[in-house]
Design a protein around this motif. Structure first.
Motif, PDB file in Angstrom:
ATOM      1  N   THR A   1       2.327   3.195  -6.435  1.00  0.00           N
ATOM      2  CA  THR A   1       0.942   2.854  -6.782  1.00  0.00           C
ATOM      3  C   THR A   1      -0.087   3.549  -5.909  1.00  0.00           C
ATOM      4  N   ASP A   2       0.309   4.020  -4.772  1.00  0.00           N
ATOM      5  CA  ASP A   2      -0.661   4.588  -3.820  1.00  0.00           C
ATOM      6  C   ASP A   2      -0.696   6.104  -3.977  1.00  0.00           C
ATOM      7  N   HIS A   3      -1.472   6.575  -4.954  1.00  0.00           N
ATOM      8  CA  HIS A   3      -1.550   8.011  -5.238  1.00  0.00           C
ATOM      9  C   HIS A   3      -2.989   8.488  -5.059  1.00  0.00           C
TER      10      HIS A   3
ATOM     11  N   GLN B   1      -1.880  13.673 -10.906  1.00  0.00           N
ATOM     12  CA  GLN B   1      -1.300  12.993  -9.755  1.00  0.00           C
ATOM     13  C   GLN B   1       0.231  13.082  -9.770  1.00  0.00           C
TER      14      GLN B   1
ATOM     15  N   GLY C   1      -3.774  10.952 -14.354  1.00  0.00           N
ATOM     16  CA  GLY C   1      -2.430  10.467 -14.071  1.00  0.00           C
ATOM     17  C   GLY C   1      -1.408  11.599 -14.073  1.00  0.00           C
TER      18      GLY C   1
ATOM     19  N   TRP D   1       5.653   8.685 -10.157  1.00  0.00           N
ATOM     20  CA  TRP D   1       4.291   8.134 -10.184  1.00  0.00           C
ATOM     21  C   TRP D   1       4.307   6.701 -10.691  1.00  0.00           C
ATOM     22  N   ARG D   2       5.096   6.442 -11.729  1.00  0.00           N
ATOM     23  CA  ARG D   2       5.169   5.100 -12.308  1.00  0.00           C
ATOM     24  C   ARG D   2       5.827   4.112 -11.341  1.00  0.00           C
TER      25      ARG D   2
ATOM     26  N   ASP E   1       0.521   2.923 -18.657  1.00  0.00           N
ATOM     27  CA  ASP E   1       0.401   2.754 -17.204  1.00  0.00           C
ATOM     28  C   ASP E   1      -0.927   3.305 -16.701  1.00  0.00           C
ATOM     29  N   CYS E   2      -1.332   4.468 -17.230  1.00  0.00           N
ATOM     30  CA  CYS E   2      -2.619   5.056 -16.823  1.00  0.00           C
ATOM     31  C   CYS E   2      -3.769   4.112 -17.156  1.00  0.00           C
ATOM     32  N   LYS E   3      -3.709   3.542 -18.352  1.00  0.00           N
ATOM     33  CA  LYS E   3      -4.765   2.615 -18.782  1.00  0.00           C
ATOM     34  C   LYS E   3      -4.795   1.383 -17.881  1.00  0.00           C
ATOM     35  N   ALA E   4      -3.613   0.868 -17.560  1.00  0.00           N
ATOM     36  CA  ALA E   4      -3.535  -0.326 -16.719  1.00  0.00           C
ATOM     37  C   ALA E   4      -4.054  -0.049 -15.313  1.00  0.00           C
ATOM     38  N   ARG E   5      -3.890   1.175 -14.837  1.00  0.00           N
ATOM     39  CA  ARG E   5      -4.331   1.519 -13.481  1.00  0.00           C
ATOM     40  C   ARG E   5      -5.758   2.055 -13.446  1.00  0.00           C
TER      41      ARG E   5
END
Length: 383
Positions: A51-53, A93, A90, A47-48, A79-83
């Motif tokens: 980006t297309d999830h 996913q 997250g 996942w990290r 990463d979750c916060k940034a996305r």
């Protein structure tokens, strides 16, 4: 991506996942013989890396805990916060991504035919039907195509799953055994399309005339060797299934002999691939019934010169609150050693509720202790 952490140093993390996703993860990990924590770690790392999830519906999620490598948890949350997604989203996913990229294995047909497991005991009321049904569901959950045969003339298995018994004039397993049926046996199969075993579990219903089977086997001109009748009838199904599970009657007659013979170890088959599972209760009458079954197995093995493998005991409807009788009886079953106790199924309401609602246990209460016990049985006979 190189992980800047030690994969053996892990920390517990707690979140929520939808029940269906939790169950799918548990089943797929078992199918692939992968530890859940490793599956989740792989999913998060994948996942990290992308980006297309697609979003996952996490409404109604329940508690989920696992262990991630120390350091990965904090990175993943950042990463979750940034996305702009929640940690729960997250994680969902990531699990979905791992499932989508790790499909269930396809199983090649066995040269010795489907594995044949019969559930037998000469005492009624020990849970042959519930454990046969639960084990078949668990096997199908693991990805095995499984045929569940209601071979008890009382037809409890068929009724408990919400189906009607075949009529006296209808084609049936009994008629196929006696050489009296028209058509193919697979035309009688009923798909059980529920839960995580949809498409892999089928029922061969009981028939109303099965009470007469023993007497007809004894006198039929069409059956030269009585003990082979069930095998000949079910032979046509074996190419389509990985397992055939037979719920047997509490009987010492020809019907039980045919089932025992069907479960024998065939030439070229590993010992323990097929055989007998013996549901019992933690009390003395089950032991008396087992003695009769043991004698029947020994007599048939000697008469037919075959090996019939006892896979183990299932101590069913166990409740330690019943005191010394229950606990000491469980100890006695365990002390036998060969065959071993492969599972202890607790006495809880979920099984009774599933029967009342005519639903498969693993679809009605997939996370119950009883369902987990059925998976223990399935894992035990597939190991």
């Amino acid at each position: 991506m190189t992980a800047p952490y030690d994969p053996d140093d892990r920390e517990k993390v707690v979140s929520k996942l939808p029940a269906q996703l939790r169950q799918e993860l548990k089943v797929r990990a078992a199918q692939l013989n992968v530890d859940i924590k490793d599956a989740v770690t792989e999913g998060i790392e994948a996942w990290r890396s992308g980006t297309d999830h697609r979003p996952v519906d996490t409404s109604g999620g329940g508690p989920f805990a696992t262990y991630l490598p120390t350091g990965l948890y904090a990175q993943f949350k950042n990463d979750c916060k940034a996305r702009g997604v929640t940690y729960t989203q997250g994680l969902a996913q990531s699990v979905r991504l791992w499932l989508d990229t790790h499909p269930a294995p396809r199983r090649a047909p066995r040269p010795t035919g489907a594995r044949r497991i019969i559930f037998g005991n000469q005492k009624g009321g020990v849970g042959k039907t519930s454990t046969a049904a639960g084990t078949a569901q668990a096997l199908a959950e693991l990805g095995y195509r499984t045929c569940l045969v209601d071979f008890d003339p009382q037809g409890h298995l068929t009724k408990q799953l919400g189906y009607d018994l075949l009529g006296i004039e209808d084609p049936s397993l009994a008629k196929h055994m006696l050489g009296e049926a028209k058509g193919e046996l697979d035309e009688l199969l009923v798909p059980i399309d529920e839960g995580s075993f949809s498409g892999r579990l089928f029922l061969l219903p009981a028939c109303k005339d099965a009470f007469l089977l023993d007497a007809k086997l004894a006198t039929s001109r069409h059956v030269r060797i009585k003990e082979t009748a069930l095998e000949k009838a079910l032979e046509s199904l074996e190419k389509d299934f990985d397992f055939i599970i037979v719920d047997c009657p509490p009987s010492l007659g020809y019907s039980m002999d045919t089932a025992l013979y069907y479960s024998r170890t065939r030439e070229g088959e590993d010992e323990g691939s097929s055989g007998v599972l013996i549901p019992v209760l933690a009390e003395d009458s089950s032991a008396d019934a087992y003695d009769m079954l043991y004698d029947q197995i020994q007599d048939l093995s000697g008469d037919m010169d075959v090996d019939i493998f006892s896979l183990g005991f299932i101590v069913n409807m166990y409740d330690s609150r019943k005191g010394f009788i229950a606990t000491s009886s469980l100890d006695s079953w365990k002390q036998i050693g060969d065959p071993p106790v492969i599972a202890v199924v607790p006495e809880l309401k979920e099984q009774r509720e599933a029967v009342r609602l005519k639903q498969p246990l693993l679809a009605y209460a997939p996370e119950s202790e009883q369902s987990e016990a059925m998976r223990t049985i399935a894992m035990g006979i597939t190991a």
